[in-house]
Design a protein around this motif. Structure first.
Motif, PDB file in Angstrom:
ATOM      1  N   MET A  96       6.163 159.852  59.948  1.00  0.00           N
ATOM      2  CA  MET A  96       6.913 159.217  61.031  1.00  0.00           C
ATOM      3  C   MET A  96       7.743 160.254  61.796  1.00  0.00           C
ATOM      4  SD  MET A  96       9.621 156.074  60.512  1.00  0.00           S
ATOM      5  CE  MET A  96      10.622 157.055  59.373  1.00  0.00           C
ATOM      6  N   LEU A  97       8.402 161.145  61.062  1.00  0.00           N
ATOM      7  CA  LEU A  97       9.195 162.204  61.679  1.00  0.00           C
ATOM      8  C   LEU A  97       8.313 163.156  62.484  1.00  0.00           C
ATOM      9  CD1 LEU A  97      11.544 162.949  58.665  1.00  0.00           C
ATOM     10  CD2 LEU A  97      12.314 162.158  60.905  1.00  0.00           C
ATOM     11  N   ARG A  98       7.151 163.488  61.931  1.00  0.00           N
ATOM     12  CA  ARG A  98       6.250 164.408  62.619  1.00  0.00           C
ATOM     13  C   ARG A  98       5.794 163.825  63.954  1.00  0.00           C
ATOM     14  NH1 ARG A  98       2.305 164.685  59.078  1.00  0.00           N
ATOM     15  NH2 ARG A  98       0.913 163.278  60.203  1.00  0.00           N
ATOM     16  N   ARG A  99       5.453 162.541  63.973  1.00  0.00           N
ATOM     17  CA  ARG A  99       4.997 161.912  65.212  1.00  0.00           C
ATOM     18  C   ARG A  99       6.069 161.955  66.299  1.00  0.00           C
ATOM     19  NH1 ARG A  99       3.005 156.688  61.955  1.00  0.00           N
ATOM     20  NH2 ARG A  99       1.131 157.571  60.999  1.00  0.00           N
ATOM     21  N   CYS A 100       7.316 161.793  65.888  1.00  0.00           N
ATOM     22  CA  CYS A 100       8.408 161.699  66.861  1.00  0.00           C
ATOM     23  C   CYS A 100       8.991 163.046  67.262  1.00  0.00           C
ATOM     24  CB  CYS A 100       9.526 160.820  66.306  1.00  0.00           C
ATOM     25  SG  CYS A 100       9.052 159.089  66.076  1.00  0.00           S
ATOM     26  N   PHE A 101       8.917 164.042  66.375  1.00  0.00           N
ATOM     27  CA  PHE A 101       9.652 165.284  66.632  1.00  0.00           C
ATOM     28  C   PHE A 101       8.800 166.551  66.600  1.00  0.00           C
ATOM     29  CE2 PHE A 101      12.702 162.239  64.766  1.00  0.00           C
ATOM     30  CZ  PHE A 101      13.519 162.084  65.874  1.00  0.00           C
ATOM     31  N   SER A 102       7.502 166.418  66.429  1.00  0.00           N
ATOM     32  CA  SER A 102       6.624 167.585  66.461  1.00  0.00           C
ATOM     33  C   SER A 102       5.900 167.649  67.803  1.00  0.00           C
ATOM     34  CB  SER A 102       5.596 167.519  65.326  1.00  0.00           C
ATOM     35  OG  SER A 102       4.555 168.458  65.534  1.00  0.00           O
ATOM     36  N   GLN A 125       2.467 165.658  69.192  1.00  0.00           N
ATOM     37  CA  GLN A 125       2.472 164.875  70.432  1.00  0.00           C
ATOM     38  C   GLN A 125       1.487 165.416  71.455  1.00  0.00           C
ATOM     39  OE1 GLN A 125       6.542 164.563  71.750  1.00  0.00           O
ATOM     40  NE2 GLN A 125       7.155 163.376  69.953  1.00  0.00           N
ATOM     41  N   ASP A 126       1.275 166.732  71.443  1.00  0.00           N
ATOM     42  CA  ASP A 126       0.265 167.306  72.334  1.00  0.00           C
ATOM     43  C   ASP A 126      -1.127 166.828  71.942  1.00  0.00           C
ATOM     44  OD1 ASP A 126       2.154 168.649  73.812  1.00  0.00           O
ATOM     45  OD2 ASP A 126       1.918 170.549  72.744  1.00  0.00           O
ATOM     46  N   LYS A 127      -1.335 166.681  70.631  1.00  0.00           N
ATOM     47  CA  LYS A 127      -2.632 166.225  70.124  1.00  0.00           C
ATOM     48  C   LYS A 127      -2.816 164.736  70.368  1.00  0.00           C
ATOM     49  CE  LYS A 127      -5.528 166.552  65.986  1.00  0.00           C
ATOM     50  NZ  LYS A 127      -5.590 167.003  64.571  1.00  0.00           N
ATOM     51  N   ASN A 128      -1.720 163.985  70.269  1.00  0.00           N
ATOM     52  CA  ASN A 128      -1.780 162.536  70.482  1.00  0.00           C
ATOM     53  C   ASN A 128      -0.618 162.113  71.382  1.00  0.00           C
ATOM     54  OD1 ASN A 128      -1.923 159.737  70.338  1.00  0.00           O
ATOM     55  ND2 ASN A 128      -2.564 159.740  68.203  1.00  0.00           N
ATOM     56  N   PRO A 129      -0.833 162.123  72.701  1.00  0.00           N
ATOM     57  CA  PRO A 129       0.237 161.839  73.672  1.00  0.00           C
ATOM     58  C   PRO A 129       0.896 160.470  73.531  1.00  0.00           C
ATOM     59  CG  PRO A 129      -1.677 162.795  74.765  1.00  0.00           C
ATOM     60  CD  PRO A 129      -2.095 162.464  73.366  1.00  0.00           C
ATOM     61  N   THR A 130       0.255 159.526  72.822  1.00  0.00           N
ATOM     62  CA  THR A 130       0.853 158.197  72.673  1.00  0.00           C
ATOM     63  C   THR A 130       2.163 158.256  71.886  1.00  0.00           C
ATOM     64  OG1 THR A 130      -0.444 157.743  70.660  1.00  0.00           O
ATOM     65  CG2 THR A 130      -1.375 157.038  72.767  1.00  0.00           C
ATOM     66  N   TYR A 131       2.385 159.355  71.150  1.00  0.00           N
ATOM     67  CA  TYR A 131       3.627 159.488  70.383  1.00  0.00           C
ATOM     68  C   TYR A 131       4.783 160.040  71.212  1.00  0.00           C
ATOM     69  CZ  TYR A 131       0.692 158.733  66.260  1.00  0.00           C
ATOM     70  OH  TYR A 131      -0.177 158.206  65.338  1.00  0.00           O
ATOM     71  N   LYS A 132       4.496 160.508  72.424  1.00  0.00           N
ATOM     72  CA  LYS A 132       5.569 161.044  73.264  1.00  0.00           C
ATOM     73  C   LYS A 132       6.555 159.934  73.619  1.00  0.00           C
ATOM     74  CE  LYS A 132       3.098 164.979  75.222  1.00  0.00           C
ATOM     75  NZ  LYS A 132       2.610 165.670  76.439  1.00  0.00           N
ATOM     76  N   GLY A 133       7.832 160.232  73.460  1.00  0.00           N
ATOM     77  CA  GLY A 133       8.861 159.244  73.757  1.00  0.00           C
ATOM     78  C   GLY A 133       9.218 158.370  72.574  1.00  0.00           C
ATOM     79  N   CYS A 134       8.531 158.534  71.439  1.00  0.00           N
ATOM     80  CA  CYS A 134       8.843 157.741  70.253  1.00  0.00           C
ATOM     81  C   CYS A 134      10.125 158.250  69.592  1.00  0.00           C
ATOM     82  CB  CYS A 134       7.693 157.801  69.252  1.00  0.00           C
ATOM     83  SG  CYS A 134       6.239 156.865  69.764  1.00  0.00           S
ATOM     84  N   THR A 135      10.892 157.336  69.036  1.00  0.00           N
ATOM     85  CA  THR A 135      12.139 157.680  68.370  1.00  0.00           C
ATOM     86  C   THR A 135      12.225 156.956  67.022  1.00  0.00           C
ATOM     87  OG1 THR A 135      13.323 155.870  69.472  1.00  0.00           O
ATOM     88  CG2 THR A 135      13.360 158.028  70.556  1.00  0.00           C
ATOM     89  N   ILE A 136      13.288 157.262  66.277  1.00  0.00           N
ATOM     90  CA  ILE A 136      13.498 156.664  64.960  1.00  0.00           C
ATOM     91  C   ILE A 136      14.938 156.170  64.875  1.00  0.00           C
ATOM     92  CG2 ILE A 136      13.512 157.084  62.464  1.00  0.00           C
ATOM     93  CD1 ILE A 136      11.440 159.278  62.918  1.00  0.00           C
ATOM     94  N   SER A 137      15.131 154.998  64.309  1.00  0.00           N
ATOM     95  CA  SER A 137      16.482 154.445  64.177  1.00  0.00           C
ATOM     96  C   SER A 137      17.310 155.318  63.239  1.00  0.00           C
ATOM     97  CB  SER A 137      16.428 153.016  63.625  1.00  0.00           C
ATOM     98  OG  SER A 137      16.031 153.019  62.261  1.00  0.00           O
ATOM     99  N   ASP A 138      18.625 155.234  63.373  1.00  0.00           N
ATOM    100  CA  ASP A 138      19.514 156.021  62.514  1.00  0.00           C
ATOM    101  C   ASP A 138      19.259 155.740  61.043  1.00  0.00           C
ATOM    102  OD1 ASP A 138      20.679 157.193  64.724  1.00  0.00           O
ATOM    103  OD2 ASP A 138      22.415 155.847  64.753  1.00  0.00           O
ATOM    104  N   ASN A 139      19.052 154.479  60.689  1.00  0.00           N
ATOM    105  CA  ASN A 139      18.800 154.131  59.294  1.00  0.00           C
ATOM    106  C   ASN A 139      17.531 154.786  58.763  1.00  0.00           C
ATOM    107  OD1 ASN A 139      21.064 152.519  58.897  1.00  0.00           O
ATOM    108  ND2 ASN A 139      20.033 150.655  59.572  1.00  0.00           N
ATOM    109  N   PHE A 140      16.475 154.764  59.571  1.00  0.00           N
ATOM    110  CA  PHE A 140      15.195 155.319  59.129  1.00  0.00           C
ATOM    111  C   PHE A 140      15.212 156.849  59.064  1.00  0.00           C
ATOM    112  CE2 PHE A 140      11.435 152.160  59.498  1.00  0.00           C
ATOM    113  CZ  PHE A 140      12.073 151.298  58.635  1.00  0.00           C
ATOM    114  N   LEU A 141      16.180 157.481  59.703  1.00  0.00           N
ATOM    115  CA  LEU A 141      16.296 158.937  59.598  1.00  0.00           C
ATOM    116  C   LEU A 141      16.779 159.351  58.214  1.00  0.00           C
ATOM    117  CD1 LEU A 141      17.855 159.954  63.043  1.00  0.00           C
ATOM    118  CD2 LEU A 141      15.518 160.378  62.245  1.00  0.00           C
ATOM    119  N   ASN A 142      17.321 158.404  57.469  1.00  0.00           N
ATOM    120  CA  ASN A 142      17.802 158.658  56.116  1.00  0.00           C
ATOM    121  C   ASN A 142      16.715 158.288  55.115  1.00  0.00           C
ATOM    122  OD1 ASN A 142      19.164 157.590  53.491  1.00  0.00           O
ATOM    123  ND2 ASN A 142      20.695 158.921  54.439  1.00  0.00           N
ATOM    124  N   TYR A 143      16.247 159.273  54.340  1.00  0.00           N
ATOM    125  CA  TYR A 143      15.120 159.033  53.425  1.00  0.00           C
ATOM    126  C   TYR A 143      15.444 157.985  52.367  1.00  0.00           C
ATOM    127  CZ  TYR A 143      11.542 159.708  49.876  1.00  0.00           C
ATOM    128  OH  TYR A 143      10.545 159.496  48.959  1.00  0.00           O
TER     129      TYR A 143
END
Length: 199
Positions: free
Chosen positions: A33-39, A43-61
């Protein structure tokens, strides 16, 4: 001691990331999930992930790990042995944020059903392409991995009008097939799902 993943994800060690030197299912989902949003590479390989974000709660493992334990479908596999997948935009169409409110675990069959091949279809509405040989617009819908031909039409709108009810009926059939295994929220979203006219 907390570790940062992609500079934003916090792994405070409160839950296991590895067992017997292998990453846990929870960690694999979280890291992916982190890779899709912050790599940028992802995102260059799969442009549909551009602009995706993660909630504050989900940033905590730790939070994400505990959330997974409570979810219907987490850790399940289908009849082919394929693990269920984490989806963020079936419950909330067009959603770009991974959060506890939008995410749900789904069988691959359902996840693939909702794949938007926007880059493949070009300028026409979903389910529509132009057939040069016939000089008409073709309505097509994937059915069990194969393209189902729904007919030739004079305009893209007519072709879409044939595709829309066919695709929506398939969605309801798929929801009923998985009704007793999937999250109720997912079942209701699929029963009420409609195809939008977008180009």
């Amino acid at each position: 001691m907390s570790k940062l993943v992609y500079g934003v994800g916090v792994n405070d060690g409160g839950r296991p990331a590895k067992i017997s030197y292998k990453h846990t299912k929870e960690y694999k989902f979280w890291f992916s999930m982190l890779r899709r949003c912050f790599s940028e590479k992802c995102q260059d390989k799969n442009p549909t992930y551009k602009g995706c974000t993660i909630s504050d709660n989900f940033l905590n493992y730790t939070y994400f790990y505990d959330w997974c334990q409570e979810q219907i479908g987490f850790g399940k596999v289908d009849e082919k042995g394929r693990g269920w997948e984490l989806d963020k935009d079936i419950l909330m169409l067009g959603n770009k944020t991974y959060s506890e409110y939008a995410c749900v675990f789904v069988p691959q069959e359902i996840n693939k059903f909702f794949t938007d091949r926007r880059n493949d279809r070009g300028e026409y509405p979903v389910g529509v392409c132009f057939n040069k040989f016939h000089g008409k617009y073709n309505a097509l819908c994937s059915l069990n991995g194969k393209q189902q031909h729904l007919g030739y039409f004079d305009t893209p709108q007519e072709a879409f009008s044939a595709y829309k009810p066919f695709k929506e009926a398939l969605c309801k059939q798929l929801a009923l097939k998985w009704q007793h295994e999937i999250d109720t929220r997912l079942f209701n979203a699929m029963i009420n799902w409609t195809v939008k006219l977008e180009v």
